[in-house]
Design a protein around this motif. Structure first.
Motif, short mmCIF file in Angstrom:
data_model
loop_
_atom_site.label_atom_id
_atom_site.label_comp_id
_atom_site.label_asym_id
_atom_site.label_seq_id
_atom_site.Cartn_x
_atom_site.Cartn_y
_atom_site.Cartn_z
N GLU A 1 0.85 -1.19 0.00
CA GLU A 1 0.00 0.00 0.00
C GLU A 1 0.88 1.24 0.00
O GLU A 1 1.99 1.23 0.53
CB GLU A 1 -0.93 0.03 1.22
CG GLU A 1 -0.21 0.16 2.54
CD GLU A 1 -1.15 0.39 3.72
OE1 GLU A 1 -2.32 0.76 3.51
OE2 GLU A 1 -0.68 0.20 4.87
N VAL B 1 0.31 5.28 0.95
CA VAL B 1 -0.60 6.28 1.51
C VAL B 1 0.07 7.64 1.41
O VAL B 1 1.21 7.82 1.83
CB VAL B 1 -0.94 5.96 2.99
CG1 VAL B 1 -1.81 7.07 3.59
CG2 VAL B 1 -1.63 4.61 3.10
N ARG C 1 -2.42 16.04 -5.42
CA ARG C 1 -3.49 15.05 -5.18
C ARG C 1 -3.73 14.21 -6.43
O ARG C 1 -3.83 12.97 -6.35
CB ARG C 1 -4.79 15.76 -4.79
CG ARG C 1 -4.74 16.56 -3.50
CD ARG C 1 -6.07 17.31 -3.31
NE ARG C 1 -6.06 18.20 -2.17
CZ ARG C 1 -5.55 19.44 -2.20
NH1 ARG C 1 -4.99 19.90 -3.32
NH2 ARG C 1 -5.60 20.20 -1.12
N THR D 1 -3.15 10.15 -6.84
CA THR D 1 -4.29 9.30 -7.18
C THR D 1 -4.03 8.51 -8.46
O THR D 1 -4.31 7.31 -8.54
CB THR D 1 -5.55 10.17 -7.35
OG1 THR D 1 -5.82 10.85 -6.12
CG2 THR D 1 -6.75 9.31 -7.72
N GLY E 1 -2.05 5.41 -8.08
CA GLY E 1 -2.65 4.31 -7.34
C GLY E 1 -2.53 4.43 -5.83
O GLY E 1 -2.87 3.48 -5.11
N ALA E 2 -2.07 5.57 -5.34
CA ALA E 2 -1.93 5.76 -3.90
C ALA E 2 -3.28 6.06 -3.27
O ALA E 2 -4.21 6.55 -3.94
CB ALA E 2 -0.95 6.89 -3.61
N ARG E 3 -3.40 5.77 -1.98
CA ARG E 3 -4.57 6.19 -1.21
C ARG E 3 -4.28 7.59 -0.70
O ARG E 3 -3.33 7.80 0.05
CB ARG E 3 -4.84 5.22 -0.06
CG ARG E 3 -6.07 5.58 0.77
CD ARG E 3 -6.63 4.33 1.47
NE ARG E 3 -5.65 3.74 2.36
CZ ARG E 3 -5.61 3.94 3.69
NH1 ARG E 3 -6.50 4.73 4.26
NH2 ARG E 3 -4.70 3.34 4.42
N VAL E 4 -5.09 8.55 -1.09
CA VAL E 4 -4.83 9.96 -0.79
C VAL E 4 -5.76 10.42 0.32
O VAL E 4 -6.98 10.29 0.22
CB VAL E 4 -5.02 10.83 -2.05
CG1 VAL E 4 -4.74 12.29 -1.73
CG2 VAL E 4 -4.10 10.34 -3.17
N LEU E 5 -5.15 10.97 1.38
CA LEU E 5 -5.89 11.50 2.51
C LEU E 5 -5.48 12.95 2.74
O LEU E 5 -4.37 13.34 2.36
CB LEU E 5 -5.59 10.68 3.78
CG LEU E 5 -5.78 9.16 3.69
CD1 LEU E 5 -5.27 8.50 4.96
CD2 LEU E 5 -7.24 8.82 3.45
N ARG F 1 -3.28 5.33 9.97
CA ARG F 1 -4.24 5.03 8.91
C ARG F 1 -3.69 4.05 7.88
O ARG F 1 -4.38 3.72 6.91
CB ARG F 1 -4.72 6.33 8.26
CG ARG F 1 -5.74 7.01 9.14
CD ARG F 1 -5.76 8.50 9.07
NE ARG F 1 -6.72 9.01 10.05
CZ ARG F 1 -6.44 9.18 11.36
NH1 ARG F 1 -5.24 8.88 11.82
NH2 ARG F 1 -7.37 9.61 12.19
N CYS F 2 -2.47 3.61 8.08
CA CYS F 2 -1.93 2.52 7.25
C CYS F 2 -2.41 1.18 7.80
O CYS F 2 -2.75 1.06 8.98
CB CYS F 2 -0.40 2.56 7.26
SG CYS F 2 0.33 4.02 6.45
N SER F 3 -2.44 0.17 6.95
CA SER F 3 -2.89 -1.15 7.38
C SER F 3 -1.76 -2.17 7.40
O SER F 3 -1.92 -3.25 7.99
CB SER F 3 -4.01 -1.65 6.46
OG SER F 3 -3.56 -1.70 5.10
#
Length: 254
Positions: free
Chosen positions: A31, A33, A45, A49, A52-56, A73-75
């Protein structure tokens, strides 16, 4: 792909450098982030995106606070924390893949090769440093500081692999960042109740220039090395003078 590893970047207005950082971990980390400062006005942003990143988004208070918010917030069980101007090397990626299975440490430090004006520096204060950037989530965190928060972990291992740090690309690019570091560094001095005076500012800045340019042989890297020593000294001077200015504002008010 390394199923145990996530990558975290905290960024603001990094459209120019973010693609390179993301390309270096694409297809490797499970992942990615990217935590974006809401004040960002460029295409950061959209670039994250598209990669393929998760954008917060999260309001920026300090580097440490932003990183800790992102870590939560990482898994993935392990998280590699990167800046947009840093690049993973093949050797570092291979070593992480080898070391993580069965690791007992809570964090790992990595070597970092610093670049100025496109040239790797071998001498001076920027000749190479070591930072803790690979953290076991839930067992390591960044200590609260305004600038470059240190990592708190019960045990820290050591990786031989390195990050490339393309920090000083031009004076136009670097000086605003240096001034921001100085302002936040002044806040750290105040929080630590350090007494700042013009004399101390001169002494610390003079030693920084002498140490980086002469004692640690920064001049051997030519003008990039000399410039690195000079801007570091300027940042040190500014940090101490800003701390003095804030502490004595009432005394100097007409």
């Amino acid at each position: 792909m390394n199923g145990e590893l996530g990558v975290l970047l905290t960024v603001r207005d990094e459209a120019a450098m973010l693609p390179g950082a993301l390309a270096g971990v694409a297809g490797w980390a499970a992942e990615v982030v990217v935590v974006v400062d809401p004040r960002t006005v460029d295409d950061t942003r959209e670039i994250a995106t598209a990669a393929g990143a998760r954008v917060l988004e999260h309001h920026y208070e300090s580097s440490a606070a932003q990183c800790n918010w992102g870590l939560a917030r990482c898994s993935s069980p392990w998280v590699l924390v990167l800046d947009a101007d840093e690049r993973t090397t093949p050797a570092l990626r291979a070593e992480i893949d080898t070391r993580l299975p069965g690791a007992v440490e809570d964090a790992f430090s990595v070597a970092r090769h610093n670049f100025a004006f496109g040239r790797r520096l071998h001498w001076g204060d920027w000749g190479g440093d070591r930072i803790v950037r690979l953290l076991r989530r839930g067992r390591a965190a960044f200590e609260p500081r305004a600038v470059h928060g240190a990592v708190s972990a019960a045990s820290v291992g050591r990786l031989r692999g390195a990050l490339e740090h393309h920090t000083l690309r031009s004076l136009e690019q670097y000086l605003p960042k240096l001034e921001d570091y100085a302002r936040r560094g002044a806040a750290d001095l105040a929080a630590a109740r350090r007494v700042a005076t013009p004399v101390r500012a001169f002494a610390h800045a003079g030693w920084r220039l002498l140490r980086g340019g002469v004692v640690r042989l920064g001049w051997l890297d030519g003008w990039p090395g000399v410039t690195a020593a000079a801007v570091s000294a300027w940042g040190t001077w500014l940090k101490w003078m800003l701390a003095w200015e804030a502490a004595t504002a009432d005394q100097r008010r007409p």
